[in-house]
Design a protein around this motif. Structure first.
Motif, short mmCIF file in Angstrom:
data_model
loop_
_atom_site.label_atom_id
_atom_site.label_comp_id
_atom_site.label_asym_id
_atom_site.label_seq_id
_atom_site.Cartn_x
_atom_site.Cartn_y
_atom_site.Cartn_z
N ARG A 272 0.85 -1.18 0.00
CA ARG A 272 0.00 0.00 0.00
C ARG A 272 0.89 1.24 0.00
O ARG A 272 2.00 1.22 0.53
CB ARG A 272 -0.90 0.02 1.22
N ILE A 273 0.41 2.31 -0.60
CA ILE A 273 1.21 3.53 -0.69
C ILE A 273 1.53 4.08 0.71
O ILE A 273 2.67 4.47 0.99
CB ILE A 273 0.50 4.60 -1.54
N ASP A 274 0.54 4.07 1.60
CA ASP A 274 0.78 4.59 2.96
C ASP A 274 1.78 3.71 3.71
O ASP A 274 2.60 4.19 4.51
CB ASP A 274 -0.52 4.72 3.74
N GLU A 275 1.78 2.40 3.41
CA GLU A 275 2.74 1.47 4.02
C GLU A 275 4.16 1.78 3.53
O GLU A 275 5.12 1.80 4.31
CB GLU A 275 2.35 0.04 3.66
N LEU A 276 4.27 2.04 2.22
CA LEU A 276 5.56 2.38 1.62
C LEU A 276 6.10 3.69 2.18
O LEU A 276 7.29 3.81 2.48
CB LEU A 276 5.41 2.48 0.09
N LYS A 277 5.22 4.66 2.36
CA LYS A 277 5.63 5.95 2.92
C LYS A 277 6.05 5.80 4.39
O LYS A 277 7.03 6.41 4.83
CB LYS A 277 4.49 6.95 2.80
#
Length: 296
Positions: A272-277
């Motif tokens: 997920r993008i928020d996980e990557l961030k």
């Protein structure tokens, strides 16, 4: 003697009268004939003129301008369209090799959706394919009137990102999966398939794509890719991509490449993008080439 003189004068008078009468009649007849001939000649000369000047036919030619209507109405010259093709044909052929999307379709969609690079979305957001934000998009965006007022469209740093995201968009959604079973040289089937899969709401969308492909001979770029043993090399290409993905997934980090976005990287590594961030302490979506991201 006097009687003789009178007789001679009378005879001369009678002869003179008889000589002048036929001259008068002849003169009248000669004057009437040329009048009737002149009128007839004028009428005949008018008829062919009207017949010759009415049916003026011109051979159909390509107009000097194109009116492109998609997310915005754009009027461009043929030179602009040809310049667009020249600028992006290599990217289109590269994406055909890497993702299996016909180069002709990529270029035709780019021309239509971006107004050959000078439409509103292309100028304001580098968006060349009219891709809307959709669920999961966390990148930059712009608002633009389309099917509804002020819809959300994706914004890119440069056109190359837009071309890459277009390929990811088509390959990453199941509704487009049937397209990739079509022959890569059958641009007509691809054009119709895009409309059927819901890429555009315009019922004339396939016809527009086909018209651009045939008008500007975009199918030549499909042939150029297919002629370089593309069919026989496809399995090798898939194998190479699989090895690359395995190596990438086996590592704890990833080096950002040109054209990468958080969205594309998250899809590549199934994050997920928020996980990557969160893993990389990123406060925004900006990335730099060569930057290493933690992916595990």
């Amino acid at each position: 003697m006097l009687k003789k003189i009178l007789l001679i004068l009378t005879i001369i008078t009678l002869v003179g009268c008889k000589a002048t009468k036929p001259v008068i009649v002849t003169t009248k007849k000669v004057a009437l004939k040329p009048k009737s001939e002149v009128v007839t000649t004028v009428k005949k000369s008018n008829v062919p003129k009207s017949i010759i000047t009415k049916p003026v036919k011109k051979e159909p030619t390509i107009s000097e301008t194109e009116v492109i209507v998609s997310t915005s109405k754009t009027v461009v010259t043929n030179a602009v369209v040809k310049g667009y093709i020249s600028q992006f044909k290599e990217i289109a052929m590269g994406n055909m090799k890497s993702f299996g999307i016909p180069a002709s379709i990529i270029l035709a969609q780019g021309i239509l959706e971006s107004g050959a690079g000078v439409g509103d979305l292309a100028i304001s957001a580098n968006n060349h394919f009219g891709i809307k934000c959709h669920e999961g998009w966390t990148g930059e965006s712009v608002r633009h009137d389309d099917d509804s007022d002020q819809e959300c469209f994706r914004k890119y740093n440069n056109p190359s990102e837009s071309f890459k995201d277009h390929a990811i968009f088509l390959t990453g959604r199941s509704r487009y999966s049937k397209l990739f079973a079509l022959p890569k040289g059958d641009y007509k089937a691809w054009a119709r398939g895009l409309r059927t899969a819901g890429y555009a709401t315009d019922p004339k969308y396939p016809d527009k794509l086909i018209a651009y492909i045939e008008r500007y001979n975009l199918q030549q770029y499909d042939r150029e890719v297919l002629d370089v043993n593309y069919v026989s090399n496809e399995k090798q290409l898939v194998a190479e991509l699989s090895i690359e993905n395995k190596n990438s997934k086996g590592s704890d980090s990833y080096e950002v490449q040109k054209g990468d976005t958080l969205y594309s990287i998250s899809k590549k590594f199934e994050l997920r993008i928020d996980e990557l961030k969160e893993k990389n302490n990123l406060s925004d979506n900006s990335l730099s080439i060569g930057q290493r991201l933690i992916i595990k």
